[in-house]
Design a protein around this motif. Structure first.
Motif: not given
Lengths: 379, 379
Positions: B280-302
């Motif tokens: 969970r923690a590493n996925c959160t770190q990854l998602c934050q990093g991707l968002l910080d790069m201006g990218l968009q995630l495909f699935v909503e957070e929950e």
């Protein structure tokens, strides 16, 4: 986490490292795995689509073509055991209502008939006692009587130690409009087989016998005649995992090829013919040694499987005492009978790197020791 | 032999030793195999009936019960991939004419429906777009409408990166007289699952994801309710290899357990809950990093799957350029979409020993590099 939600505790045994004793595996399989293949099994994984994997899959295909002596396009390795390859062959060849003739002289024919029945095929059995083989006359009679689309026959019947002669069988089947499906799990690499020249339509084997690899990769090949039958199917095979249409597409882009590739290595440096000759010579030495000890062989000389030798349980002995004695006192595995031969025979496997003159001497010595030291009932 | 009968020559490539490059496998599987499991894969074989093997099989069973959080008796490992376990579940649960409801929000539901159709089952599909998950209301509507005997649903949908909530689903199914079948191939060990408490009737997974082992051993378990359905069958499953009735008997006397046993080890020393928390923690770190790069995630957070993260292909780029760049310049595998997500997403897997903060930084750095250096079309 403060309070654990876990209701099932981790098993403590899994924290202990795994201990694997070194044993000489002279049963009907698995056989021992040589160092080179062991090392391949210890390598890192690659992904399905990495260029090295695609390259390795081409090499595996070429290796199987060599081992089978075929140029069939539809040649690949299935992710499963030899038994899984038997299902792949039957799942793809047969449709509900198809007539199949199964030659049964041991457990593998029984098994093929059972699977064919599960598929709703119209199954006829051609029977011989365990230890006996089928003549062309036997087969022709069955073909004429039942008019099957497919004939199943076992090349190396590991339950009885019989090597089925294949010469002329393909031609005979084709004259009667029938496809020839051959199980070579226990014989491939240990006895000659020529898929193309012998007009075999579907051939499969396993990895843990003469090829000396762990189970889990099974070579299989389909002739053009067999491929045409697959293309004419009206229904899909029940399995997606074993659907040859899909596998044929996938092949080149799927798999776990590390040990599959190396499983074919033992055959290459020495060559197929020298492998056949070595298996023949060591089997002959073993049979002579058994006869010299006063034991009786289960199969007549012309039909002996060079990879697995069946010897009658010596009178007055319990076969379990003998196999347990060899395991406990000599670290050698040999086996009792299987299916129709249970209680009747001992089975000694000399497969791949295990087929050496030294191992023949070792197992003969251990058997001598067992006959001296195991309990013998008064006759 | 004087004249060779061989018509097909041995492939020379097989004489060269196998070269396996070291790569960081951050795709949707396989993941990297840690040294301990690699070493297990390089061990000598044992026979099916050797006492050490029977012991190891008990340990594997206990390990699966722990990973699944179940006390089910009918718990074992199948000799095949996670896909093979999907077939084992469907082959055994379904008979011709049985009604099954398949929840489809990605490729695995599609696949289950396809296999169920091959078996002659009466298949209804419950559809959601890829990236979305099913609510209890969605499911209940389907249960009321179709009255299925079995509901299939995917816990970790690896094609879209969705983690399906399971809370309340088992109870709901049972209220409607339906069995709950859950695919946890991409989620087991990386996200919480409680087979018994969540009243899941059949659960299976694969070995090459969070468990960090080679593909080829697939854990599966059946509840008492599911076992009763198997016992009530009127016809045999099409496969003998995957017949749970036979496997249940065999289990304890069949198998190639070396790596299966060790595949459960990564979960034991650290414990399941710490594994879930780390993923969970590493996925959160990854998602934050991707968002910080201006990218968009495909699935909503929950509903994000902690083992496989899907990120939309950045505008103006070809996804293949990015995956190829990471492979060629950083020795990192990530993947494009699969099935319904092809061309839409990149998939980054952080599974088992690959789920580390260091790997998150490594893949984020490599992606930054790719966005700078890959061709970008003018927008």
């Amino acid at each position: 986490m403060a309070t654990s939600l876990l209701r099932v505790a981790p098993p403590e045994e899994l924290l202990r490292p795994l201990a694997v004793p070194e044993r000489l595996l002279l049963g009907p399989g698995p056989s021992n795995v040589p160092r080179r293949i062991q090392a391949a099994g210890g390598r890192q994984l690659l992904g399905h689509m990495h260029p090295e994997v695609l390259q390795v899959m081409d090499e595996i295909k070429a290796g199987i073509q060599y081992a089978f002596q075929t140029r069939n396009r539809l040649t690949l390795a299935i992710s499963g055991t030899g038994h899984c390859a038997m299902e792949a062959a039957l799942f793809n060849l047969l449709e509900q209502g198809d007539t199949v003739l199964v030659a049964i002289n041991g457990i593998w024919g029984q098994r093929a008939a059972e699977i064919a029945r599960r598929l709703g095929a119209n199954v006829y059995e051609l029977l011989k006692p365990p230890g006996k083989y089928f003549t062309l006359q036997d087969i022709e009679q069955g073909l004429v009587q039942h008019k099957p689309l497919v004939l199943f026959i076992t090349h190396g019947e590991s339950s009885s130690g019989v090597l089925q002669p294949l010469e002329g069988l393909g031609k005979l089947c084709h004259r009667h409009g029938c496809l020839l499906l051959v199980d070579a799990v226990a014989s491939l690499g240990g006895a000659p087989i020529f898929m193309d020249q012998q007009e075999i339509d579907v051939l499969y084997s396993g990895s843990q016998k003469v090829l000396n690899a762990p189970p889990g990769s099974a070579p299989i090949s389909f002739s053009e005649r067999a491929r045409e039958k697959l293309l004419r199917r009206k229904t899909k095979p029940p399995s997606f995992y074993l659907d040859m249409g899909l596998l044929a597409n996938y092949w080149g882009c799927d798999g776990e090829p590390r040990s599959s590739r190396d499983l074919l290595c033992p055959l290459c440096p020495q060559g197929l013919e020298s492998s056949w000759e070595r298996h023949r010579a060591n089997c002959t030495q073993l049979c002579q040694g058994l006869l010299d000890m006063g034991l009786q062989l289960f199969v007549e000389e012309e039909a002996r499987l060079p990879t697995i030798t069946t010897v009658k349980v010596p009178e007055g002995y319990n076969w379990k005492d003998i196999t347990a004695f060899l395991m406990d006192n000599h670290d050698i595995e040999i086996a009792g009978g299987l299916g129709p031969t249970v209680g009747k025979v001992l089975r000694i496997g000399l497969m791949g790197c295990n087929s050496t003159s030294g191992n023949v001497e070792r197992v003969l010595g251990a058997l001598q020791d067992a006959l001296k030291r195991c309990h013998r009932s008064r006759l």
